[in-house]
Motif scaffolding. Structure first.
Motif, PDB file in Angstrom:
ATOM      1  N   GLY A   1       1.089  -0.662   0.175  1.00 34.19           N
ATOM      2  CA  GLY A   1      -0.024  -0.284  -0.198  1.00 34.19           C
ATOM      3  C   GLY A   1       0.830   1.136  -0.269  1.00 34.19           C
ATOM      4  O   GLY A   1       0.729   2.096  -0.491  1.00 34.19           O
ATOM      5  N   SER A   2       1.700   1.207   0.899  1.00 37.30           N
ATOM      6  CA  SER A   2       2.520   2.383   0.713  1.00 37.30           C
ATOM      7  C   SER A   2       3.791   2.394  -0.647  1.00 37.30           C
ATOM      8  O   SER A   2       3.752   3.674  -0.803  1.00 37.30           O
ATOM      9  N   ARG A   3       3.995   1.434  -1.085  1.00 33.06           N
ATOM     10  CA  ARG A   3       4.412   1.739  -2.270  1.00 33.06           C
ATOM     11  C   ARG A   3       3.598   2.084  -3.830  1.00 33.06           C
ATOM     12  O   ARG A   3       4.034   3.210  -4.399  1.00 33.06           O
ATOM     13  N   ARG A   4       2.357   1.831  -3.218  1.00 38.18           N
ATOM     14  CA  ARG A   4       1.401   2.718  -4.178  1.00 38.18           C
ATOM     15  C   ARG A   4       1.616   3.884  -3.687  1.00 38.18           C
ATOM     16  O   ARG A   4       1.111   4.888  -4.924  1.00 38.18           O
ATOM     17  N   GLN A   5       0.818   4.231  -2.735  1.00 32.42           N
ATOM     18  CA  GLN A   5       1.051   5.811  -1.953  1.00 32.42           C
ATOM     19  C   GLN A   5       2.214   7.162  -3.053  1.00 32.42           C
ATOM     20  O   GLN A   5       2.688   7.974  -3.503  1.00 32.42           O
ATOM     21  N   VAL A   6       3.789   5.616  -2.618  1.00 35.18           N
ATOM     22  CA  VAL A   6       5.218   6.415  -3.318  1.00 35.18           C
ATOM     23  C   VAL A   6       4.767   6.617  -4.674  1.00 35.18           C
ATOM     24  O   VAL A   6       5.068   7.776  -5.772  1.00 35.18           O
ATOM     25  N   ALA A   7       4.095   5.384  -5.825  1.00 33.37           N
ATOM     26  CA  ALA A   7       3.815   5.502  -6.873  1.00 33.37           C
ATOM     27  C   ALA A   7       3.126   6.925  -7.689  1.00 33.37           C
ATOM     28  O   ALA A   7       3.144   7.526  -7.781  1.00 33.37           O
ATOM     29  N   THR A   8       2.244   7.026  -6.757  1.00 35.07           N
ATOM     30  CA  THR A   8       1.154   7.904  -6.814  1.00 35.07           C
ATOM     31  C   THR A   8       1.472   9.257  -6.678  1.00 35.07           C
ATOM     32  O   THR A   8       1.427   9.946  -7.393  1.00 35.07           O
ATOM     33  N   LEU A   9       2.430   9.164  -5.635  1.00 34.08           N
ATOM     34  CA  LEU A   9       3.172  10.674  -5.424  1.00 34.08           C
ATOM     35  C   LEU A   9       3.856  11.023  -6.884  1.00 34.08           C
ATOM     36  O   LEU A   9       4.128  12.176  -7.568  1.00 34.08           O
TER      37      LEU A   9
END
Length: 336
Positions: free
Chosen positions: A84-92
């Motif tokens: 979930g955090s990896r997806r957040q960083v990708a979204t950033l």
């Protein structure tokens, strides 16, 4: 700056101080106290680490690099292991490339780096009490500006009597802590010039919290926290390289493990602040965090230096809480 956009029909409302329920605000109030406690503990740790690492700005900034850098390493490991955090960083990254997230909004980590650096630079000279006095003064005043200008996730919030009441009492309480420690501002002399650094750093934390709340609303809290540590560590490394052109020296790193826990407190501080600012707003978060700072200072002294406690210490803790509760009560009663 305009208020946050209204979400499309059928979607969950964006979490802001306006949409957050009273029950959620009440349940999360202790977490804001905890944030303030983390600040006091981190200030003690980083100040002690700086004094043991050597002399001059080189040692002080090295302590800040150690604190922020260790936090970045831990957060990076967490992001790599947590989908979930990896997806957040990708979204950033995607939103920065698309331009939907302005670059200026993700530089809040520089304020965090300045805050941690100021701990190591000023705490050994001014002491933790005066450091907190200066931080609180800058933080409380700038929180009014951040909310009034709409830099936080809740948009523009007018300066009102409750907000001024809480901010003034918070500053007064922190000054009492400084007086209890025997720090007379009138006799500080050249130390007043040094005190400007935590004053500015405290103001920066309010700006940082406001920007982080806006970023977290778009990409999530963990990506926001990770970005803060990337930006802050980068800025501190550049600053540290500059210090090699200035007087100072480094000594062998101390072996006490607890001197290297500042990064953990930094992670907790930024991550919790990123969420809490979306629920309570910058000023309310700042008021409760100040209460946590003062209470933590009293508890720390009870454990490690009870002889330094006096009546003013307990009055200051109570006064800060009165300011927070009073500001909340006045707002609940509709006082403007």
């Amino acid at each position: 700056m305009s208020r946050p956009a209204t979400p499309p029909p059928g979607t969950a409302p964006v979490l802001t101080p306006t949409t957050a329920s009273p029950r959620l605000k009440l349940a999360t109030a202790p977490l804001m106290l905890l944030i303030g406690g983390f600040v006091s503990l981190q200030s003690l740790i980083n100040g002690e680490l700086a004094s043991r690492l050597g002399t001059g700005l080189r040692a002080s900034v090295a302590a800040a690099v150690s604190s922020f850098g260790s936090g970045l390493v831990l957060l990076t490991l967490f992001v790599l292991l947590h989908p979930g955090s990896r997806r957040q960083v990708a979204t950033l990254g995607r939103r920065l490339r698309e331009g939907t997230l302005p670059p200026w909004m993700v530089i809040g980590g520089l304020a965090g780096g300045l805050f941690v650096a100021s701990q190591g630079i000023t705490t050994p000279t001014l002491g933790v009490a005066l450091f907190i006095v200066c931080v609180v003064a800058g933080q409380s005043v700038m929180a009014l500006v951040v909310d009034h200008r709409g830099w936080g996730p809740s948009g523009q919030t007018a300066v009102s009597a409750p907000r001024l009441f809480g901010a003034v009492l918070a500053v007064a309480a922190a000054v009492l802590v400084g007086l209890q420690a025997g720090l007379d501002p009138a006799g500080a002399g050249l130390g007043l010039l040094l005190a400007l650094l935590p004053l500015v750093a405290g103001a920066g934390t309010s700006v940082q919290q406001g920007l982080n709340g806006r970023v977290a609303a778009q990409v999530g809290p963990w990506a926001t926290t990770w970005n803060n540590f990337v930006v802050g560590t980068t800025g501190l490394l550049v600053f540290w390289l500059v210090t090699f052109a200035l007087p100072g020296q480094l000594t062998a790193p101390p072996r006490d493990w607890w001197l290297y826990t500042g990064g953990l407190f930094g992670i907790a501080f930024i991550a919790l602040s990123t969420v809490m600012v979306r629920i309570h707003g910058v000023l309310v978060l700042g008021l409760w965090a100040v209460a946590g700072q003062v209470i933590a200072a009293v508890v720390i002294d009870l454990v490690v230096a009870p002889e330094q406690l006096g009546v003013l210490s307990f009055v200051a803790a109570g006064l800060t809480l009165v300011g927070v509760v009073g500001a909340m009560t006045l707002r609940a009663r509709g006082v403007r």
